[in-house]
Design an enzyme around this catalytic site. Structure first.
Site, PDB file in Angstrom:
ATOM      1  N   HIS A  66     -18.409 -32.657 -35.883  1.00 43.89           N
ATOM      2  CA  HIS A  66     -17.568 -33.296 -34.868  1.00 43.89           C
ATOM      3  C   HIS A  66     -16.264 -33.817 -35.472  1.00 43.89           C
ATOM      4  CE1 HIS A  66     -16.885 -36.768 -31.872  1.00 43.89           C
ATOM      5  NE2 HIS A  66     -16.655 -35.642 -31.223  1.00 43.89           N
ATOM      6  N   HIS A 108      -7.443 -35.773 -31.264  1.00 43.81           N
ATOM      7  CA  HIS A 108      -8.369 -36.093 -30.180  1.00 43.81           C
ATOM      8  C   HIS A 108      -7.726 -36.927 -29.086  1.00 43.81           C
ATOM      9  CE1 HIS A 108     -11.343 -38.688 -28.131  1.00 43.81           C
ATOM     10  NE2 HIS A 108     -12.059 -37.574 -28.092  1.00 43.81           N
TER      11      HIS A 108
END
Length: 452
Positions: A66, A108
């Site tokens: 991740h 992100h």
């Protein structure tokens, strides 16, 4: 072998895997380990069907890092990718968004504030401004100078150093913005090593129109009413729900697999949950701790290869075929060996070992206590017992009813004389009055009717 990935199976169990397969200029395949080479006699080459992202039988979970190894390095940077790769991750998961001048960058958040020394929305900053930002010092001084990578830089790094990319198109994108992402992937010759996912349905639709060869995954916070239908409509290769969403209905994995759709779950960092998700049949785990999951996989493989005995489990109490009455409070007792985890349910609802069962709260008739022992493998045991009506049980219901004294006295008098039918009628009429709750009154009436 598929592309740059290879898996070795021995008697149906995966023994090794790599995502850094190399071929010679003449197309020869070889396995090189620590400078040694190995040759194979009597080799039969069989063409494989189109690659499926469903985990083969005997294979461990696919490790998906991740934002790279984000528990050990600044997320979505090349150093985070490298640490994840060395930790055994098969995929690097990233987030891609465009700069003000349309260059896809790996970030992100909608802004650069949290993970760099700059401020502002990424879509309001030019490539030159983004390239000047420090994306590592916020995490630790050792990472000072790390940069926000472009998608192109990340693809070049993966191409030369190994690993595949689970590319999340972050937020709403126009068709032209998706086209830029697709062109970048194609320009780097990485269409065989990129898997596109997004929460945005439109982004997946644009990707399929522009690059039908790219596998697609739909990210979900909660499960769709019919995940298989959604997968078919969007041409999905994977359906990627949150761990919380899947835990509410793990049975969807079987249906998606039957439709040829893989299931990758995000974002899970607990070994206990890895075990539960592996048992549920999911294919990959998106985790902040890729090295730890790789190690967990290695132990899982070793345990499979040594063929350990499945766990044993039995239910001691309430015993199978027992016929307790309302006055009894059996204690849930289970015996197990070789189990990492034992889950207990009574009529489908969770209960705990050592818990006293209040039979006054159960309906008359059969009830099923079930134990499931997990790891390695799964073993179940059930105990079906029957709550029965008895004079003692009825007395217990009356004396613990909480009704006023004169009501209790009247009911015990009827019980003592064996006037069950009158007691049932009287309890129904009295239910909800003088401290006798409607539920307890109905239960006393039902118990008395059963004894009449």
């Amino acid at each position: 072998m598929h592309g740059t990935g290879a898996r070795w199976f021995f008697n149906g169990t995966e023994a090794m895997r790599t995502s850094r397969l190399a071929r010679s200029a003449t197309g020869v395949e070889a396995l090189v380990v620590n400078g040694a080479t190995v040759s194979f006699d009597d080799l039969k080459v069989t063409e494989l069907p189109a690659e499926s992202h469903i985990r083969p039988m005997g294979s461990p979970l696919t490790v998906i890092a991740h934002r790279g190894a984000s528990s050990a390095a600044p997320e979505n940077t090349l150093v985070s990718d490298e640490i994840a790769r060395r930790g055994g991750a098969a995929y690097i998961e990233n987030d891609v968004q465009p700069s003000k001048d349309g260059v896809p960058y790996v970030l992100h958040d909608a802004t650069v504030d949290r993970t760099t020394d700059g401020t502002g929305r990424i879509r309001d900053l030019t490539s030159a401004q983004l390239n000047a930002l420090d994306a590592g010092a916020w995490f630790a001084p050792a990472y000072e100078g790390a940069r926000v990578p472009t998608l192109a830089a990340q693809l070049a790094d993966l191409r030369s150093r190994g690993g595949d990319l689970l590319l999340e198109i972050k937020g709403a994108h126009t068709r032209d913005e998706v086209a830029t992402i697709v062109k970048t992937v194609r320009d780097h010759g990485m269409t065989g090593r990129v898997f596109v996912q997004s929460f945005e349905v439109s982004a997946l639709q644009y990707t399929h129109e522009l690059a039908p060869e790219l596998p697609l995954g739909l990210l979900r916070d909660s499960l769709d009413a019919d995940p298989v239908a959604v997968a078919e409509e969007l041409h999905l290769s994977a359906y990627n729900p949150s761990e919380g969403a899947l835990s509410k209905n793990p049975g969807v994995v079987k249906g998606l697999h039957a439709a040829g759709v893989a299931v990758n779950v995000w974002t899970v960092d607990s070994a206990a949950r890895w075990q539960a998700l592996e048992a549920a049949g999911v294919d990959g785990i998106i985790t902040n701790r890729p090295a730890e999951l790789s190690g967990w996989n290695a132990v899982w493989l070793q345990r499979r290869q040594t063929a350990p005995d499945a766990p044993a489990v039995s239910l001691v109490s309430p015993a199978a075929d027992a016929r307790p009455d309302r006055a009894q409070t059996p204690v849930v007792t289970v015996r197990s060996t070789g189990a990492d985890q034992v889950a207990l349910t009574l009529d489908g609802a969770p209960v705990s070992a050592g818990q006293s069962l209040d039979l006054a709260g159960l309906t008359a008739g059969e009830h099923t206590l079930r134990a499931e022992a997990i790891g390695p493998g799964t073993t179940t045991a059930t105990s079906v017992f029957t709550v029965t009506a008895s004079r003692t049980g009825l007395a217990h219901l009356i004396l613990t009813s909480g009704a006023e004294d004169h009501v209790v006295s009247t009911m015990t008098g009827m019980l003592g004389r064996g006037h069950y039918a009158h007691l049932a009628t009287w309890a129904k009429k009295q239910a909800g009055k003088a401290g006798l709750s409607a539920g307890r009154g109905a239960l006393i009436a039902a118990e008395a009717t059963a004894l009449a």
